[in-house]
Design an enzyme around this catalytic site. Structure first.
Site, PDB file in Angstrom:
ATOM      1  N   GLU A 114       0.823  -1.212   0.000  1.00 21.17           N
ATOM      2  CA  GLU A 114       0.000   0.000   0.000  1.00 21.17           C
ATOM      3  C   GLU A 114       0.859   1.265   0.000  1.00 21.17           C
ATOM      4  OE1 GLU A 114      -3.153   0.769  -0.372  1.00 21.17           O
ATOM      5  OE2 GLU A 114      -3.921  -1.269  -0.490  1.00 21.17           O
TER       6      GLU A 114
ATOM      7  N   GLU B  33       2.198   1.578  -3.535  1.00 24.01           N
ATOM      8  CA  GLU B  33       1.162   1.969  -4.492  1.00 24.01           C
ATOM      9  C   GLU B  33       0.780   3.442  -4.356  1.00 24.01           C
ATOM     10  OE1 GLU B  33      -1.093  -2.374  -4.846  1.00 24.01           O
ATOM     11  OE2 GLU B  33      -2.180  -0.678  -3.980  1.00 24.01           O
ATOM     12  N   GLU B  34       0.712   3.933  -3.126  1.00 25.27           N
ATOM     13  CA  GLU B  34       0.257   5.300  -2.899  1.00 25.27           C
ATOM     14  C   GLU B  34       1.368   6.339  -3.006  1.00 25.27           C
ATOM     15  OE1 GLU B  34      -2.180   5.685   0.593  1.00 25.27           O
ATOM     16  OE2 GLU B  34      -3.319   3.884   0.084  1.00 25.27           O
TER      17      GLU B  34
END
Length: 147
Positions: free
Chosen positions: A22, A25-26
């Protein structure tokens, strides 16, 4: 509002792997799972698909520092000093509390706040599980009974 990166686990994905994925991805930041810091439990949350929600907060070690954030998930993304994050009013209560927890760990030692992960054999042959807990002193790790 400022917040730490986060998201949902994929089926069968471990907690640390979810956090690392995460964050990448962010933010585009590569990192390594270090510990579990805290768990938030919430019931009747509108975003939890009618289920009780467990939000697990992890501490990661970054391996890259250049941000290349996902514009579909973030309006802005930047490194922020924990002291500044604690002082800002433009954040969520959980972000403010986690920033205080991290600052305490930096100042006093992460051993005071971290839940480490230990992989242990399950009762089912060939299977293992991950147990998250405060680190035990070595003399307790090998203890066979009450002395």
């Amino acid at each position: 509002m400022w917040k730490f990166p986060g998201g949902l686990s994929e089926p069968g994905e471990d907690i640390g792997d979810t956090a690392v994925r995460e964050v990448f991805e962010e933010t585009g930041i590569k990192s390594e799972f270090k510990s579990l810091l805290s768990i938030r439990q919430q019931h009747a949350s509108p975003g939890a698909f009618g289920k009780s929600d467990m939000y697990i907060i992890c501490r990661l070690k970054p391996y890259s520092f250049t941000i290349n954030f996902c514009q579909h998930e973030c309006l802005r993304c930047e490194w922020m000093d924990l002291n500044d994050l604690i002082k800002t009013e433009n954040t969520t209560p959980i972000t403010s509390r986690v920033a205080r927890l991290l600052l305490y760990g930096y100042r006093e030692g992460f051993d005071k706040i971290d839940f480490t992960m230990e992989e242990l054999p399950a009762v089912y042959t060939g299977l293992f599980y991950k147990l998250y807990h405060k680190k035990l002193p070595d003399n307790y790790r090998t203890m066979t009974g009450m002395n």
